[in-house]
Design a protein around this motif. Structure first.
Motif, short mmCIF file in Angstrom:
data_model
loop_
_atom_site.label_atom_id
_atom_site.label_comp_id
_atom_site.label_asym_id
_atom_site.label_seq_id
_atom_site.Cartn_x
_atom_site.Cartn_y
_atom_site.Cartn_z
N LEU A 144 0.83 -1.21 0.00
CA LEU A 144 0.00 0.00 0.00
C LEU A 144 0.86 1.25 0.00
CD1 LEU A 144 -2.83 -0.90 2.56
CD2 LEU A 144 -3.01 -0.72 0.07
N ALA A 145 1.92 1.26 0.80
CA ALA A 145 2.80 2.42 0.84
C ALA A 145 3.41 2.69 -0.53
CB ALA A 145 3.90 2.21 1.88
N GLU A 146 3.83 1.63 -1.19
CA GLU A 146 4.41 1.80 -2.53
C GLU A 146 3.37 2.32 -3.51
OE1 GLU A 146 7.04 -0.76 -5.79
OE2 GLU A 146 6.15 -1.75 -4.03
N ASP A 147 2.15 1.76 -3.45
CA ASP A 147 1.07 2.22 -4.34
C ASP A 147 0.67 3.66 -4.06
OD1 ASP A 147 1.05 -0.25 -5.53
OD2 ASP A 147 -0.67 -1.01 -4.37
N PRO A 170 8.43 6.33 -1.95
CA PRO A 170 9.60 5.73 -2.61
C PRO A 170 9.97 4.41 -1.95
CG PRO A 170 9.95 8.08 -2.23
CD PRO A 170 8.69 7.72 -1.51
N VAL A 171 10.36 3.45 -2.75
CA VAL A 171 10.63 2.11 -2.25
C VAL A 171 11.64 2.12 -1.11
CG1 VAL A 171 11.54 -0.16 -2.87
CG2 VAL A 171 10.06 1.04 -4.47
N VAL A 172 12.65 2.96 -1.22
CA VAL A 172 13.69 2.99 -0.20
C VAL A 172 13.15 3.45 1.15
CG1 VAL A 172 14.42 5.35 -0.72
CG2 VAL A 172 16.07 3.72 0.23
N TRP A 173 12.04 4.20 1.13
CA TRP A 173 11.48 4.72 2.37
C TRP A 173 10.31 3.89 2.90
CZ3 TRP A 173 14.43 7.90 4.83
CH2 TRP A 173 15.25 8.79 4.13
N ALA A 186 8.37 4.14 6.45
CA ALA A 186 7.03 4.71 6.37
C ALA A 186 5.99 3.84 7.07
CB ALA A 186 6.64 4.92 4.91
N VAL A 187 6.15 2.55 6.98
CA VAL A 187 5.16 1.64 7.58
C VAL A 187 5.51 1.27 9.02
CG1 VAL A 187 4.55 0.70 5.32
CG2 VAL A 187 6.27 -0.46 6.72
N LEU A 188 6.68 1.67 9.50
CA LEU A 188 7.09 1.31 10.86
C LEU A 188 6.14 1.89 11.91
CD1 LEU A 188 9.22 -0.13 12.54
CD2 LEU A 188 10.53 2.00 12.60
N GLY A 189 5.55 3.04 11.61
CA GLY A 189 4.63 3.64 12.56
C GLY A 189 3.36 2.85 12.77
N ILE A 190 3.01 1.97 11.82
CA ILE A 190 1.76 1.22 11.94
C ILE A 190 1.83 0.19 13.07
CG2 ILE A 190 0.14 -0.28 10.72
CD1 ILE A 190 0.93 1.11 8.14
N PRO A 191 2.86 -0.68 13.13
CA PRO A 191 2.93 -1.58 14.28
C PRO A 191 3.15 -0.84 15.60
CG PRO A 191 4.89 -1.79 12.92
CD PRO A 191 3.89 -1.01 12.13
N GLN A 249 -2.57 8.56 -0.68
CA GLN A 249 -1.39 9.40 -0.58
C GLN A 249 -0.55 8.95 0.62
OE1 GLN A 249 -0.42 11.79 -2.75
NE2 GLN A 249 -2.20 11.26 -4.01
N PRO A 250 0.74 9.28 0.64
CA PRO A 250 1.59 8.84 1.76
C PRO A 250 1.03 9.21 3.12
CG PRO A 250 2.96 9.73 0.00
CD PRO A 250 1.54 9.97 -0.40
N ALA A 251 0.42 10.39 3.23
CA ALA A 251 -0.14 10.80 4.53
C ALA A 251 -1.27 9.88 4.99
CB ALA A 251 -0.64 12.24 4.45
N GLY A 252 -1.85 9.14 4.05
CA GLY A 252 -2.91 8.21 4.41
C GLY A 252 -2.43 7.09 5.32
N LEU A 253 -1.12 6.85 5.35
CA LEU A 253 -0.59 5.83 6.25
C LEU A 253 -0.84 6.18 7.72
CD1 LEU A 253 2.78 5.02 4.45
CD2 LEU A 253 0.73 3.59 4.54
N ALA A 254 -0.98 7.48 8.01
CA ALA A 254 -1.31 7.89 9.38
C ALA A 254 -2.70 7.40 9.77
CB ALA A 254 -1.22 9.41 9.51
N LEU A 255 -3.64 7.45 8.82
CA LEU A 255 -4.98 6.93 9.08
C LEU A 255 -4.96 5.42 9.24
CD1 LEU A 255 -7.10 9.11 6.60
CD2 LEU A 255 -6.69 9.48 9.04
N VAL A 256 -4.12 4.76 8.45
CA VAL A 256 -3.98 3.31 8.59
C VAL A 256 -3.45 2.97 9.98
CG1 VAL A 256 -2.85 1.24 7.69
CG2 VAL A 256 -3.62 3.01 6.11
#
Length: 414
Positions: free
Chosen positions: A257-260, A264-267, A271-276, A313-320
């Protein structure tokens, strides 16, 4: 926490690919893993109930360590498949035994009401363990997959050693609190503990000494199945836990999802570390979460996830992350309610039955993603959120009474 800090976790798919396995072969390995878990879940839960919960957890760590030995020393499809069988069995030896050990330990201390808080902390530790695992996965490849493999073996052996040193609490099966539950608990107790039937014949646990262990195990397994099917409130609680836990398979797709969503793949790992981390926070506050709140929070969390999917959008990961925090908190509540309804002698077996339901429901999550991606999974999450609402609202009718600690220390191991 040691068992969840295995550095091979984030890398095993790359390990398989590096040794020439095709996507079809990797999928076959994952299917072997899942099938092993389904087949072994309940029998290993009965082993923990019949013999030792701490021994079961230690054996699970040893089985997982042996799996990584095969992968590291003899890399190839056959060794990978055998390793997944061992890993699957190892996981089922731990599943159910952990919850049973924790709850009965708190009952022995006279504080079973602390289970929700303690289990929330345990769940948070499991999520936080992904951080050292991710760090190890980043650093250890400098020495190749072989170094990652042996480090994973050492981690699992350490977890097994810690489990073997945990005290084994005695089993407490308190009387039911309501008249309606007496017959169900009495029937379960007859199966679990043995005795004399109405026609004067002995039950399994009073059988001859030569077959005592085998018959005792069969009786324990049967008692767990009977308890899961007939104890008031338990079937619904099992269904709630199984459906909720199956949604955790969505975690497998956070990176995609983060990639979609244009990260950027390197990040992506950062970027997803905040979810767990958010999930760990949700598990920690579960002790303060009222059951009535859980029924409203879960649909709200799914709605936030849907907004994030629409936004893309990347900021959507905060909602996730907010969704995941709510989800893990509700999951701890559901697990605590299940444990409050189970008697001690069948606790690991009944909890393992929930694990079977989780594995089967989890396949539906994978299938939904394969068919239509995130939209299909979100629809499934909405269905689950509203399907479990009645089970989360129902009140527990049976709960263990506080038991004082035995001054003799009998039933514990140093």
């Amino acid at each position: 926490m040691l068992a969840d800090a295995v550095p091979l976790y984030p890398l095993y798919a790359l390990l398989f690919s590096a040794h020439g396995l095709s996507d079809a072969q990797i999928s076959a390995l994952l299917a072997i893993w899942s099938l092993t878990s389904v087949v072994a879940e309940v029998p290993t839960g009965a082993l923990a109930d019949r013999f030792s919960r701490t021994g079961s957890m230690a054996a699970g760590g040893l089985a997982q360590a042996l799996a990584y030995v095969l992968w590291t020393a003899f890399p190839g499809f056959g060794a990978f498949a055998a390793g997944f069988v061992l890993w699957g069995v190892g996981g089922t030896l731990v599943s159910g035994a952990v919850e049973a050990w924790l709850y009965d330990s708190l009952v022995e201390l006279g504080e079973p009401e602390r289970f929700r808080r303690s289990y929330g902390r345990l769940d948070a530790c499991e999520l936080l363990a992904q951080i050292p695992a991710a760090v190890g996965a980043t650093v250890l490849p400098l020495g190749g997959f072989e170094l990652v493999g042996w480090a994973s073996v050492a981690t699992c052996l350490g977890a097994a050693a810690v489990a073997a040193r945990l005290p084994e609490p005695p089993r407490h099966d308190p009387p039911a609190n309501t008249d309606d539950d007496v017959s169900g608990d009495a029937e379960q107790g007859d199966v679990a503990t043995g005795g004399t039937a109405t026609d004067g014949t002995a039950t399994d646990d009073t059988a001859t000494e030569d077959g005592q262990d085998e018959l005792g195990y069969v009786a324990t397994l049967r008692a767990g199945v009977v308890a899961a099917a007939r104890t008031p409130g338990v079937p619904v609680a099992l269904l709630v836990v199984a459906l909720l836990t199956s949604l955790d398979n969505i975690e497998e797709y956070f990176g995609l999802l983060a990639e979609d969503w244009h990260v950027p793949v390197v990040w992506v790992p950062l970027a997803v570390l905040g979810i767990p981390l958010a999930g760990a926070a949700g598990a920690l506050v579960a002790a303060r979460l009222r059951d009535t709140w859980a029924t409203a929070l879960l649909p709200a969390g799914v709605a936030l996830f849907a907004v994030a999917g629409w936004w893309a959008q990347p900021a959507g990961l905060a909602l996730v992350a907010v969704f995941y925090a709510v989800y893990r908190g509700v999951l701890v509540v559901a697990e605590a309610r299940l444990q409050e309804r189970i008697t001690s002698g069948t606790r690991a077996t009944v909890t393992s039955i929930a694990g079977v339901g989780t594995e089967l429901a989890g396949l539906v999550v994978f299938a939904a993603w394969a068919v239509a991606g995130l939209p299909a999974v979100l629809v499934l999450a909405v269905v689950v959120a509203f399907a479990v609402t009645p089970g989360l609202r129902s009140r527990n009718r049976v709960g263990p009474r506080s038991v004082r600690r035995h001054s003799t220390g009998e039933g514990t191991r140093g």
